[in-house]
Design an enzyme around this catalytic site. Structure first.
Site, PDB file in Angstrom:
ATOM      1  N   ARG A 163       0.907  -0.990   0.238  1.00  0.00           N
ATOM      2  CA  ARG A 163       0.241   0.196  -0.164  1.00  0.00           C
ATOM      3  C   ARG A 163       0.820   0.942   0.581  1.00  0.00           C
ATOM      4  NH1 ARG A 163      -2.938  -3.153   4.026  1.00  0.00           N
ATOM      5  NH2 ARG A 163      -4.558  -4.223   2.886  1.00  0.00           N
TER       6      ARG A 163
ATOM      7  N   LYS B  15       2.364  10.722 -11.923  1.00  0.00           N
ATOM      8  CA  LYS B  15       1.473  10.018 -12.579  1.00  0.00           C
ATOM      9  C   LYS B  15       1.912   8.642 -13.253  1.00  0.00           C
ATOM     10  CE  LYS B  15      -1.853  12.715 -14.539  1.00  0.00           C
ATOM     11  NZ  LYS B  15      -2.052  13.391 -16.466  1.00  0.00           N
TER      12      LYS B  15
ATOM     13  N   GLU C 164       7.246  16.431 -26.681  1.00  0.00           N
ATOM     14  CA  GLU C 164       7.209  16.719 -25.666  1.00  0.00           C
ATOM     15  C   GLU C 164       7.432  18.083 -25.030  1.00  0.00           C
ATOM     16  OE1 GLU C 164       3.961  15.463 -23.470  1.00  0.00           O
ATOM     17  OE2 GLU C 164       4.016  13.469 -24.102  1.00  0.00           O
TER      18      GLU C 164
ATOM     19  N   LYS D 274       6.406  22.068 -16.052  1.00  0.00           N
ATOM     20  CA  LYS D 274       5.847  20.756 -15.678  1.00  0.00           C
ATOM     21  C   LYS D 274       5.220  20.928 -14.002  1.00  0.00           C
ATOM     22  CE  LYS D 274       4.379  16.285 -15.558  1.00  0.00           C
ATOM     23  NZ  LYS D 274       4.162  14.857 -16.170  1.00  0.00           N
TER      24      LYS D 274
ATOM     25  N   GLU E  99      -4.520  16.825 -10.946  1.00  0.00           N
ATOM     26  CA  GLU E  99      -5.572  16.914 -11.760  1.00  0.00           C
ATOM     27  C   GLU E  99      -7.137  16.971 -12.419  1.00  0.00           C
ATOM     28  OE1 GLU E  99      -3.756  15.080 -15.608  1.00  0.00           O
ATOM     29  OE2 GLU E  99      -5.466  15.537 -16.856  1.00  0.00           O
TER      30      GLU E  99
ATOM     31  N   ARG F  93      -3.866  21.551 -14.612  1.00  0.00           N
ATOM     32  CA  ARG F  93      -2.834  20.246 -15.250  1.00  0.00           C
ATOM     33  C   ARG F  93      -3.425  19.776 -16.325  1.00  0.00           C
ATOM     34  NH1 ARG F  93       0.278  16.147 -11.464  1.00  0.00           N
ATOM     35  NH2 ARG F  93       1.012  14.571 -13.167  1.00  0.00           N
TER      36      ARG F  93
ATOM     37  N   ASN G 104      -1.723  17.703 -21.661  1.00  0.00           N
ATOM     38  CA  ASN G 104      -2.172  16.607 -22.327  1.00  0.00           C
ATOM     39  C   ASN G 104      -2.693  17.170 -23.481  1.00  0.00           C
ATOM     40  OD1 ASN G 104      -2.578  14.610 -20.950  1.00  0.00           O
ATOM     41  ND2 ASN G 104      -3.952  15.081 -19.068  1.00  0.00           N
TER      42      ASN G 104
ATOM     43  N   HIS H  24      -2.585  14.537 -26.164  1.00  0.00           N
ATOM     44  CA  HIS H  24      -2.599  12.933 -25.935  1.00  0.00           C
ATOM     45  C   HIS H  24      -4.082  12.443 -25.934  1.00  0.00           C
ATOM     46  CE1 HIS H  24       1.046  14.235 -24.262  1.00  0.00           C
ATOM     47  NE2 HIS H  24       0.921  13.359 -23.442  1.00  0.00           N
TER      48      HIS H  24
ATOM     49  N   HIS I 225      -3.193   9.147 -27.231  1.00  0.00           N
ATOM     50  CA  HIS I 225      -3.826   7.574 -27.517  1.00  0.00           C
ATOM     51  C   HIS I 225      -4.262   6.923 -28.182  1.00  0.00           C
ATOM     52  CE1 HIS I 225      -2.802   9.475 -22.922  1.00  0.00           C
ATOM     53  NE2 HIS I 225      -2.125   9.195 -23.539  1.00  0.00           N
TER      54      HIS I 225
ATOM     55  N   HIS J 297       5.681   7.200 -27.901  1.00  0.00           N
ATOM     56  CA  HIS J 297       4.399   7.295 -27.044  1.00  0.00           C
ATOM     57  C   HIS J 297       4.436   9.383 -28.269  1.00  0.00           C
ATOM     58  CE1 HIS J 297       1.866   9.694 -24.445  1.00  0.00           C
ATOM     59  NE2 HIS J 297       3.319  10.581 -23.169  1.00  0.00           N
TER      60      HIS J 297
END
Lengths: 363, 363
Positions: free
Chosen positions: A118, A140, A182, A224, A234, A238, A242, A245, A249, A262
């Site tokens: 955890r 992330k 990026e 960033k 987010e 934030r 993306n 993205h 994606h 990517h």
């Protein structure tokens, strides 16, 4: 060496950027809490850098798990190899995981750290440009699912990020270019001056000039870090990170993870975002050409793959973490250097954009 | 209906305890944020209660994933079925997951909620005594690994917990008894008065007297809520809730998940903790007999399985989330109703306890 701080109260941490940092125990050991260190790397990176980082952890109990290399291995299944290693070596809650590699290794190691018992600590040592300017910063973490990218994960911040720019010397050209997608993104989001600087320094950057790379990486990390500090989970700003993205994606999942890097998919996505923004009247056609030209100069693709239909593209775009109440929200550009998250676009214009998306923009 | 609150600032939530609560939309819908509801249940519970809870979510988009029943299915692999369901139905970040079942369903649903799109909401509707008094409260979620129980997971608090005690009417006797192991635990940790009350009410409780059950459940939830509110992430007092668990998890993993019910393994573990505490001079032999007698009266086992060796037991105990710097920390009893987490026990006495652990205690 430059230091950029991600300000998140108790979870704040430094990003160290410079040369010859990898094996430095004075720099790195203060961020190791217990005595157990599990290095997670992949088959490509470990022969190059695993031995080089060992001195940083001298005196500690070091183990390593080596994963296969590639986005197609960023799965729950492969993640389990990290848990196998941790448990068979009896790693406890004071363990520190170390991600040595690109974005895939970083995302998976971070997620393993988020879930093992955890939650345990981890350190990011990104060795690709893409990971250095984007995925290693901000907490992330996660894995892909056959039906959607990064759909399973956690927010889990590292103890520190160590960016040794020497590692870029062994990076293949194609991956270097992918990283620049990026980097360009930060210019398009909210930093027109950086966009201009990039336009003026493409040649130096592609030649891997150390000073130029250091500047581009540090400025990207500052961008960033600032955005993540404002909005860790987010709920707002934030999401601008993306840009490109949702389109990207869709391309990655449709083509099969790993077919397009990517950064390559994101490059195409940013061009599509620019095109849609232009049909909305926000960008001029010259702006679109300018975006496409910069992306091309970095040896990146700008068009939807020939074997993808607009219908497939649209179908896959609807599985996105920014979807709310069935509406696909997109990051678009109000002007160059000013992006926004919005569902206030004309769906017909989006469809039109997808339909022309396979056609080259004359630059 | 009784309401117990878990106080965790922004993450506070109510536990509703009473009869006929399952299908109540006034009670439950205020805790649903979006329009998408994914009910996660298992093959045993869904035929009994799935239809009964549907009215609670009327007007929403309801889907369901039905998992196989049993601790042996509490794995990353089976968890993926929940993600498959969420993604194929295009569930977004505003989705709410609903756990309808026992501890396995609750732990897995909570972990799926923690990880899906890096975190969505969930509601616990526990239908076993064990889940009602323990696992549904407090936000511990996760899955097992072949090498250790609950080794992969997250802290993720639900929006509310709905305990409809009517569901206990369909619970098999063996599972009811297993739930009482965790109820007894609260008495042993810090509530000697409750331990006495349990001793006086075994017969009523095993007859499923509604008032007695309601009292036992509410008091257990109050205990758990208080401890979790003090120490959400288990940096201190919360570890006491693991009384008997280091021993018990070793039995569960060694025998194969599902052979012993969790509560049965914990019952044995609490007897072993009492025995070790007695050899340390903290408990009297009469105390040990008292613990073993109460556990036996609830139809629970008190001895290590005949086919487990002390060496196997010890080997598996070393894979535990409370291990620190190689030391297995144990929850022991300084006296009945006063437990503590400690590594200050004599390892030789622990080995002796494991060696006699297969022998019945005369009660």
């Amino acid at each position: 060496m430059k230091t950029v701080t991600v300000n998140l109260g108790e979870r704040s941490y430094p990003i160290f950027i410079g040369q010859n940092l990898l094996g430095n125990p004075e720099l790195i050991q203060p961020y190791v809490q217990g005595k157990q260190v599990m290095i997670v790397s992949n088959e490509t990176v470990s022969p190059l850098y695993l031995e080089k980082i060992l001195p940083a952890f001298q005196g500690l109990n070091i183990e390593a798990v080596i994963l296969p290399d590639g986005e197609q291995y960023k799965t729950l299944d492969v993640l389990n190899q990290v848990f196998d290693g941790l448990l068979s070596e009896k790693f406890d809650r004071q363990a520190t995981l170390v991600a040595l590699g690109g974005g895939v290794v970083g995302d998976m190691t971070g997620f393993a750290a988020a879930c093992y018992q955890r939650g345990v600590n981890f350190i990011q040592i990104p060795t690709t440009l893409l990971a250095q300017v984007d995925s290693s910063v901000g907490g992330k973490t996660g894995v892909n699912h056959a039906l959607g990218k990064n759909m399973i994960g956690a927010f889990h911040q590292p103890q520190c990020v160590v960016i040794d720019t020497d590692t870029l010397n062994t990076l293949p050209d194609r991956e270097l270019s992918a990283g620049f997608a990026e980097v360009i993104k930060y210019g398009l989001i909210d930093d027109i001056a950086f966009l201009q600087w990039l336009e003026n320094n493409v040649t130096l950057l592609l030649k891997r000039d150390a000073d130029a790379l250091n500047y581009a990486i540090a400025r990207s990390c500052q961008s960033k870090a600032r955005i993540v500090s404002l909005d860790e989970k987010e709920s707002g700003v934030r999401a601008l990170l993306n840009l490109g993205h949702t389109f990207g994606h869709a391309i990655e999942t449709s083509m099969g993870y790993g077919t397009y890097l990517h950064g390559e998919a994101i490059a195409i996505g940013m061009v599509l975002a620019a095109r849609l923004s232009a049909t909305m009247g926000w960008l001029s056609n010259e702006d679109v050409v300018r975006v496409a030209r910069l992306i091309k100069r970095f040896q990146l693709p700008t068009t939807i793959p020939a074997n993808m239909t607009p219908a497939d593209m649209w179908q896959r775009m609807q599985v996105d973490k920014k979807v709310r109440d069935g509406k696909v929200r997109l990051v678009l550009m109000q002007k160059l250097g000013l992006s926004l998250l919005t569902d206030q676009y004309d769906p017909a214009l989006l469809q039109k954009t997808l339909q022309v998306g396979q056609q080259e923009i004359a630059t």
